[in-house]
Design a protein around this motif. Structure first.
Motif, PDB file in Angstrom:
ATOM      1  N   VAL A 250       7.559   1.339  -7.886  1.00  0.00           N
ATOM      2  CA  VAL A 250       8.406   2.253  -7.100  1.00  0.00           C
ATOM      3  C   VAL A 250       7.759   2.572  -5.760  1.00  0.00           C
ATOM      4  O   VAL A 250       8.438   2.711  -4.727  1.00  0.00           O
ATOM      5  N   LEU A 251       6.431   2.671  -5.743  1.00  0.00           N
ATOM      6  CA  LEU A 251       5.729   2.994  -4.501  1.00  0.00           C
ATOM      7  C   LEU A 251       5.856   1.903  -3.443  1.00  0.00           C
ATOM      8  O   LEU A 251       5.533   2.132  -2.277  1.00  0.00           O
ATOM      9  N   GLN A 252       6.308   0.711  -3.870  1.00  0.00           N
ATOM     10  CA  GLN A 252       6.491  -0.377  -2.901  1.00  0.00           C
ATOM     11  C   GLN A 252       7.662  -0.089  -1.948  1.00  0.00           C
ATOM     12  O   GLN A 252       7.713  -0.619  -0.829  1.00  0.00           O
ATOM     13  N   PHE A 253       8.606   0.735  -2.414  1.00  0.00           N
ATOM     14  CA  PHE A 253       9.774   1.042  -1.592  1.00  0.00           C
ATOM     15  C   PHE A 253       9.481   2.231  -0.664  1.00  0.00           C
ATOM     16  O   PHE A 253       8.583   3.031  -0.920  1.00  0.00           O
ATOM     17  N   LYS A 254      10.235   2.358   0.358  1.00  0.00           N
ATOM     18  CA  LYS A 254      10.018   3.411   1.371  1.00  0.00           C
ATOM     19  C   LYS A 254      10.795   4.686   1.025  1.00  0.00           C
ATOM     20  O   LYS A 254      11.410   5.303   1.881  1.00  0.00           O
ATOM     21  N   VAL A 255      10.768   5.039  -0.252  1.00  0.00           N
ATOM     22  CA  VAL A 255      11.521   6.235  -0.656  1.00  0.00           C
ATOM     23  C   VAL A 255      10.705   7.503  -0.440  1.00  0.00           C
ATOM     24  O   VAL A 255      11.225   8.609  -0.545  1.00  0.00           O
ATOM     25  N   PHE A 256       9.415   7.304  -0.200  1.00  0.00           N
ATOM     26  CA  PHE A 256       8.552   8.465   0.041  1.00  0.00           C
ATOM     27  C   PHE A 256       8.022   8.425   1.470  1.00  0.00           C
ATOM     28  O   PHE A 256       6.819   8.528   1.708  1.00  0.00           O
ATOM     29  N   GLY A 257       8.957   8.264   2.407  1.00  0.00           N
ATOM     30  CA  GLY A 257       8.556   8.141   3.814  1.00  0.00           C
ATOM     31  C   GLY A 257       7.801   9.337   4.332  1.00  0.00           C
ATOM     32  O   GLY A 257       6.911   9.222   5.172  1.00  0.00           O
ATOM     33  N   PHE A 258       8.123  10.513   3.802  1.00  0.00           N
ATOM     34  CA  PHE A 258       7.463  11.736   4.272  1.00  0.00           C
ATOM     35  C   PHE A 258       5.979  11.756   3.899  1.00  0.00           C
ATOM     36  O   PHE A 258       5.194  12.520   4.453  1.00  0.00           O
ATOM     37  N   ALA A 259       5.571  10.905   2.885  1.00  0.00           N
ATOM     38  CA  ALA A 259       4.165  10.873   2.464  1.00  0.00           C
ATOM     39  C   ALA A 259       3.594   9.474   2.595  1.00  0.00           C
ATOM     40  O   ALA A 259       2.787   9.052   1.781  1.00  0.00           O
ATOM     41  N   ALA A 260       4.031   8.750   3.628  1.00  0.00           N
ATOM     42  CA  ALA A 260       3.635   7.344   3.779  1.00  0.00           C
ATOM     43  C   ALA A 260       2.127   7.172   3.880  1.00  0.00           C
ATOM     44  O   ALA A 260       1.568   6.209   3.355  1.00  0.00           O
ATOM     45  N   ARG A 261       1.463   8.119   4.518  1.00  0.00           N
ATOM     46  CA  ARG A 261       0.022   7.936   4.708  1.00  0.00           C
ATOM     47  C   ARG A 261      -0.770   8.118   3.406  1.00  0.00           C
ATOM     48  O   ARG A 261      -1.936   7.722   3.298  1.00  0.00           O
ATOM     49  N   PHE A 262      -0.172   8.730   2.390  1.00  0.00           N
ATOM     50  CA  PHE A 262      -0.860   8.929   1.112  1.00  0.00           C
ATOM     51  C   PHE A 262      -0.598   7.808   0.103  1.00  0.00           C
ATOM     52  O   PHE A 262      -1.291   7.728  -0.913  1.00  0.00           O
ATOM     53  N   ILE A 263       0.410   6.963   0.377  1.00  0.00           N
ATOM     54  CA  ILE A 263       0.815   5.943  -0.596  1.00  0.00           C
ATOM     55  C   ILE A 263      -0.308   4.949  -0.917  1.00  0.00           C
ATOM     56  O   ILE A 263      -0.551   4.633  -2.093  1.00  0.00           O
ATOM     57  N   PRO A 264      -1.037   4.385   0.086  1.00  0.00           N
ATOM     58  CA  PRO A 264      -2.137   3.452  -0.252  1.00  0.00           C
ATOM     59  C   PRO A 264      -3.173   4.081  -1.184  1.00  0.00           C
ATOM     60  O   PRO A 264      -3.667   3.434  -2.113  1.00  0.00           O
ATOM     61  N   PHE A 265      -3.498   5.353  -0.910  1.00  0.00           N
ATOM     62  CA  PHE A 265      -4.470   6.039  -1.762  1.00  0.00           C
ATOM     63  C   PHE A 265      -3.929   6.204  -3.188  1.00  0.00           C
ATOM     64  O   PHE A 265      -4.640   5.987  -4.177  1.00  0.00           O
TER      65      PHE A 265
END
Length: 352
Positions: free
Chosen positions: A60-75
């Protein structure tokens, strides 16, 4: 008589070392295979559900559904991968515990191996966490450290693996009389790295099986590359022994055979022969040909390299009693056979 023998056989089969030896020499049937208990199945099922959930989260994290937290996704993804790896390691460790370590009969061996498994699991978990968080630096560090450790602790590591092999396969146990390489003795200790023997015989000290007073220590790694002779196999803790005399060709062979067999049977004892009958029944449940195991002493004759016949009495004895029994038997045989020198016709004077 048959019922009494069957009862004694069943009693011997209840001994832990005998049960373990029978299992090693038998084909494990499907219904004898180790089975996971209900709590183990629940534990594995829970880990499977958690792992699937973590995989779904990573997808799910592969999709841009959490754009507001994009900088935290890799972590978050790195944490997710670490959690997946940890769950897999824990599940694998549980499978090893249930289907490998759980098959070992000895409680002491199971306890020791579970300690080793927990230590190994801890090391893997720490390595996995570091590897997934900073993989490049970790790979370089592990490579250099492995090279250094491989050169420095090669013998201790192989000895530790040898200890695990001894626990699992039981080539010998404390109390067994063994020969490995040039070392012969009774096992008095099996530690993580080495085995200690109480030596008997000794090429430069004694010619019998009497203890020399010395101890022998050798690394457990030796068992991985050497032939191990075990004189006290739980399914048949006896060895064949012989006493041989030279007699003339025209001696009374029937008299000699009857006398030697009678004296040997008296010395070995009815209780000993009764025990042999019990273990003979146990051997019938293994690939060993139990028909070749006779509880009574046997006498045979062979042509000597010189001008005499060899009269040989062969009998079964416990390996730790072999020397004493043989010494007593020689004295009694000579005393009895010398009563009829004209029938036995031992070599005399310069005709030896």
């Amino acid at each position: 008589m048959a019922n009494e023998l069957r009862t004694e056989v069943e009693q011997v089969k209840k001994q832990e070392d005998v049960k373990r030896a029978l299992k090693q020499t038998s084909i494990v049937k499907p219904d004898q295979a180790p089975k996971a208990e209900t709590r183990d199945k629940v534990w594995l099922g829970t880990h499977l559900i958690v792992m699937v959930s973590l995989l779904v989260l990573y997808y799910v994290l592969q999709f841009k559904v959490f754009g507001f937290a994009a900088r935290f996704i890799p972590f978050i993804q790195r944490l997710d991968k670490t959690a997946i790896a940890i769950v897999l390691l824990l599940a694998f460790a549980k499978l090893v515990d249930v289907y490998l370590i759980g098959r070992i009969d000895s409680p002491v061996s199971r306890y020791n191996l579970r300690r080793v498994a927990k230590l190994t699991l801890g090391l893997f978990l720490i390595t996995t966490i570091i590897l997934l968080q900073n993989w490049y630096t970790t790979i370089i560090s592990i490579g250099v450290l492995s090279l250094i450790l491989g050169l420095a602790v090669q013998t201790p590591v192989t000895s530790f693996l040898g200890w695990i092999y001894i626990l699992v396969r039981s080539p010998y146990r404390v109390g067994d009389r063994i020969k490995i390489g040039e070392a012969t003795g009774d096992v008095i200790d099996v530690s993580y790295l080495d085995t200690t023997l109480w030596e008997f015989g000794g090429d430069d000290l004694l010619s019998t099986d009497h203890p020399t007073g010395r101890i022998i220590k050798f690394p457990n790694s030796k068992v991985l590359g050497s032939i191990v002779y075990n004189y006290t196999w739980p399914l048949f803790p006896y060895v064949w022994n012989e006493v041989k005399f030279s007699v003339a060709y025209n001696a009374d062979l029937e008299y000699i055979a009857e006398t030697m067999q009678r004296i040997a049977a008296e010395e070995v004892g009815e209780s000993m022969m009764k025990q042999v009958r019990v273990y003979r029944e146990l051997l019938a449940q293994t690939p060993v040909n139990s028909l070749e195991v006779r509880e009574y002493p046997a006498v045979l004759f062979r042509v000597n390299a010189n001008t005499w016949l060899d009269a040989i009495v062969r009998y079964l004895v416990h390996p730790k009693e072999a020397g004493r029994v043989k010494s007593r038997l020689i004295k009694k045989l000579l005393a009895e056979l010398n009563k009829a020198p004209d029938r036995v016709m031992f070599p005399k004077a310069d005709a030896r």
